[in-house]
Design a protein around this motif. Sequence first.
Motif, PDB file in Angstrom:
ATOM      1  N   ALA A  67      45.694  48.697  24.968  1.00 32.51           N
ATOM      2  CA  ALA A  67      46.115  50.104  24.837  1.00 32.51           C
ATOM      3  C   ALA A  67      47.164  50.458  25.887  1.00 32.51           C
ATOM      4  O   ALA A  67      47.016  51.423  26.643  1.00 32.51           O
ATOM      5  CB  ALA A  67      44.916  51.036  24.926  1.00 32.51           C
ATOM      6  N   ASP A  94      51.526  52.633  19.481  1.00 29.48           N
ATOM      7  CA  ASP A  94      50.760  51.693  20.297  1.00 29.48           C
ATOM      8  C   ASP A  94      49.845  50.869  19.409  1.00 29.48           C
ATOM      9  O   ASP A  94      48.833  51.351  18.904  1.00 29.48           O
ATOM     10  CB  ASP A  94      49.947  52.461  21.342  1.00 29.48           C
ATOM     11  CG  ASP A  94      49.289  51.540  22.374  1.00 29.48           C
ATOM     12  OD1 ASP A  94      49.187  50.325  22.106  1.00 29.48           O
ATOM     13  OD2 ASP A  94      48.875  52.044  23.436  1.00 29.48           O
ATOM     14  N   CYS A  95      50.218  49.606  19.204  1.00 28.91           N
ATOM     15  CA  CYS A  95      49.400  48.658  18.455  1.00 28.91           C
ATOM     16  C   CYS A  95      49.032  47.487  19.356  1.00 28.91           C
ATOM     17  O   CYS A  95      48.951  46.336  18.907  1.00 28.91           O
ATOM     18  CB  CYS A  95      50.145  48.169  17.212  1.00 28.91           C
ATOM     19  SG  CYS A  95      50.494  49.443  15.988  1.00 28.91           S
ATOM     20  N   SER A  96      48.825  47.785  20.622  1.00 24.46           N
ATOM     21  CA  SER A  96      48.572  46.732  21.614  1.00 24.46           C
ATOM     22  C   SER A  96      47.099  46.379  21.750  1.00 24.46           C
ATOM     23  O   SER A  96      46.705  45.723  22.711  1.00 24.46           O
ATOM     24  CB  SER A  96      49.136  47.147  22.973  1.00 24.46           C
ATOM     25  OG  SER A  96      48.530  48.341  23.449  1.00 24.46           O
ATOM     26  N   GLY A  97      46.270  46.805  20.815  1.00 24.53           N
ATOM     27  CA  GLY A  97      44.881  46.384  20.789  1.00 24.53           C
ATOM     28  C   GLY A  97      44.051  46.940  21.928  1.00 24.53           C
ATOM     29  O   GLY A  97      44.253  48.070  22.382  1.00 24.53           O
ATOM     30  N   PHE A  98      43.115  46.142  22.401  1.00 25.76           N
ATOM     31  CA  PHE A  98      42.222  46.587  23.467  1.00 25.76           C
ATOM     32  C   PHE A  98      42.989  46.969  24.732  1.00 25.76           C
ATOM     33  O   PHE A  98      42.515  47.793  25.517  1.00 25.76           O
ATOM     34  CB  PHE A  98      41.202  45.493  23.806  1.00 25.76           C
ATOM     35  CG  PHE A  98      40.122  45.320  22.778  1.00 25.76           C
ATOM     36  CD1 PHE A  98      39.308  46.389  22.420  1.00 25.76           C
ATOM     37  CD2 PHE A  98      39.903  44.091  22.161  1.00 25.76           C
ATOM     38  CE1 PHE A  98      38.305  46.241  21.473  1.00 25.76           C
ATOM     39  CE2 PHE A  98      38.901  43.931  21.216  1.00 25.76           C
ATOM     40  CZ  PHE A  98      38.103  45.005  20.873  1.00 25.76           C
ATOM     41  N   GLY A 103      53.309  45.877  20.091  1.00 22.82           N
ATOM     42  CA  GLY A 103      52.190  45.051  19.664  1.00 22.82           C
ATOM     43  C   GLY A 103      52.370  44.590  18.230  1.00 22.82           C
ATOM     44  O   GLY A 103      52.817  45.352  17.370  1.00 22.82           O
ATOM     45  N   ALA A 139      48.618  56.061  18.617  1.00 20.19           N
ATOM     46  CA  ALA A 139      47.866  54.802  18.627  1.00 20.19           C
ATOM     47  C   ALA A 139      47.351  54.478  17.230  1.00 20.19           C
ATOM     48  O   ALA A 139      46.809  55.338  16.540  1.00 20.19           O
ATOM     49  CB  ALA A 139      46.698  54.893  19.604  1.00 20.19           C
ATOM     50  N   GLY A 184      46.453  54.237  26.503  1.00 27.77           N
ATOM     51  CA  GLY A 184      45.407  54.104  27.503  1.00 27.77           C
ATOM     52  C   GLY A 184      45.938  53.962  28.914  1.00 27.77           C
ATOM     53  O   GLY A 184      45.705  54.819  29.774  1.00 27.77           O
ATOM     54  N   LYS A 185      46.687  52.897  29.172  1.00 28.18           N
ATOM     55  CA  LYS A 185      47.148  52.616  30.534  1.00 28.18           C
ATOM     56  C   LYS A 185      48.189  53.623  31.012  1.00 28.18           C
ATOM     57  O   LYS A 185      48.162  54.060  32.161  1.00 28.18           O
ATOM     58  CB  LYS A 185      47.702  51.199  30.604  1.00 28.18           C
ATOM     59  CG  LYS A 185      46.632  50.125  30.502  1.00 28.18           C
ATOM     60  CD  LYS A 185      47.207  48.731  30.656  1.00 28.18           C
ATOM     61  CE  LYS A 185      46.095  47.675  30.595  1.00 28.18           C
ATOM     62  NZ  LYS A 185      46.627  46.289  30.688  1.00 28.18           N
ATOM     63  N   ARG A 237      39.602  56.853  20.908  1.00 29.62           N
ATOM     64  CA  ARG A 237      40.291  57.745  21.842  1.00 29.62           C
ATOM     65  C   ARG A 237      39.948  59.202  21.530  1.00 29.62           C
ATOM     66  O   ARG A 237      39.708  59.568  20.370  1.00 29.62           O
ATOM     67  CB  ARG A 237      41.809  57.558  21.749  1.00 29.62           C
ATOM     68  CG  ARG A 237      42.279  56.176  22.116  1.00 29.62           C
ATOM     69  CD  ARG A 237      42.225  55.907  23.584  1.00 29.62           C
ATOM     70  NE  ARG A 237      42.263  54.454  23.842  1.00 29.62           N
ATOM     71  CZ  ARG A 237      42.069  53.908  25.015  1.00 29.62           C
ATOM     72  NH1 ARG A 237      41.802  54.670  26.072  1.00 29.62           N
ATOM     73  NH2 ARG A 237      42.105  52.592  25.152  1.00 29.62           N
ATOM     74  N   SER A 242      43.809  49.951  19.539  1.00 30.36           N
ATOM     75  CA  SER A 242      44.180  50.832  20.645  1.00 30.36           C
ATOM     76  C   SER A 242      43.672  52.254  20.415  1.00 30.36           C
ATOM     77  O   SER A 242      43.435  53.007  21.360  1.00 30.36           O
ATOM     78  CB  SER A 242      45.697  50.846  20.843  1.00 30.36           C
ATOM     79  OG  SER A 242      46.352  51.319  19.678  1.00 30.36           O
TER      80      SER A 242
END
Length: 512
Positions: free
Chosen positions: A221, A215-219, A9, A338, A225-226, A328, A342
């Motif tokens: 995640a 993880d800097c993939s924003g919402f 991200g 994160a 997250g995923k 989180r 994220s």
Amino acid sequence: MKTKVVIVGGGTAGWLSAGIIAAKHCANSSSTQQTEVVLVESPEVKNLGVGEGTWPTMRDTLRQIGISERTFLSCCQASFKQASKFVAWSEGSDEYYYHPFTAPAGYGAVSMAQAWSAKDNNVDFESWVCAQGTICQQNLAPKLPQMPEYAFSQNYGYHLDAGKFVQMLHQHCVEKLGVKYIQGHVEQIIPAENGDIATIALTSGEQIAGDLFIDCSGFAAILIGKHYQIPFASKQHILFNDTALAVQMEHGSDEVPIASCTVATAQENGWIWDIALQNRRGIGHVFCSDFSTVEQAEQALFDYVQNDPYLASKKILPRTIKFTPGHRETFWFKNCVAIGVSAGFVEPLEATALVLIEKSAEWISQQLPRERSAMTVLAKRFNLLTSQRWQEIIDFLKLHYLLSNRRDSEYWRAHQSVQSIPDSLQESLLLWRTQAPGVYETNQRFELFSSASKQYVLYGMGFKVDQSCSTQISQKEDLLIKRLRNETLHSTEKLLGALPTNRQFLSRIQQV
């Protein structure tokens, strides 16, 4: 042993993390360097772009990364931020107070807050202990043009164009700090036998291995997250706001003032932010969908813009951002950590988004693990520290709402409900009823909000201390308080006569 850090991200979180880590471990190193930083960014994802306010910490971050302040100000249409100005938060009219970045006079040596609370005067707390609010009210810069980069007369952060900031960081990280940039969309995450992330596979077929994944993939995640399914802890029962409407408005002319603070104006069911850059202003309405419709919030935003004489076009086409306030439950799991959205997201009150990115990336940079066994220990400590920081943020933001005397809507009345106030904040309020927030009331070494910040908000909102419980001020302390008060008055007068306006200072930068 080489450590490969893979950041998934871009955006502000990704590029700030890359810059902070690479500046310490990659820049100016030989071919035998021990660290490699790779940033993978999907071309399909747009930058959130609402984090336009920073803390003074950004000065040190930019300096450590190796970016000239003059370059930053010019490239990012940036301006100075010296404080947050809160309008209509207490009574719902035109009253206001400042939360400045400069600490009260004598902070740590004597309690000016205690002395101010004991006096029956008409001077607001911030003006009594500090010159910065008065300077902001006049739209003045925090420094003289001849001062060195990052030096100051009054402590300051910035307002910036988030999109241009990302572009500048991208270029600097790749060209100056040796960050490897890969554009591609993550299609698959391939685990190792121990549950770590071994590699990420892109839609192009390329696979990228790493030791530590950020993880800097924003919402989205994608990793925390995923992939890892780390639960998200909602805090909407404390901080109600879950929607923001954001617009960008041009200045009416090149002569209108550029505010030297973020203005937060309370509304019936939320509040409006107003952030002035060199070329425009970012304005947005944060509200709770349980108490207001989007149409009602749009009307409040429209009314705010219509009543401003310094804006050009009054037409608004807001972008809607939906979010669940919270974070989180775990931030560093296995070899994945994160940072940014994220990890968590709450409303932009007090501009905590960028500072959390800075602090998280700096901690990882200083503690970068070289062995897998060390990572387990560091992850545990990082999670504890970050959890404490989120609790601190939530408590501090909630403080702004529960101190309000507004009862003009269900939104404000709901904020007074005891069930919505964290136990930790209720304990603090009990303490502050009898004594001002002080430097010794916490054992946290890396607290985000000092007791000075708490004083500015408490007394700006009209919080009262029970004087019958206060410790008597000694004669020695009284003499020091009188001297500091006189110095504050003198300093205020001197700075008002010497400092240029924000616009004057920034125009001079552009002409050089």
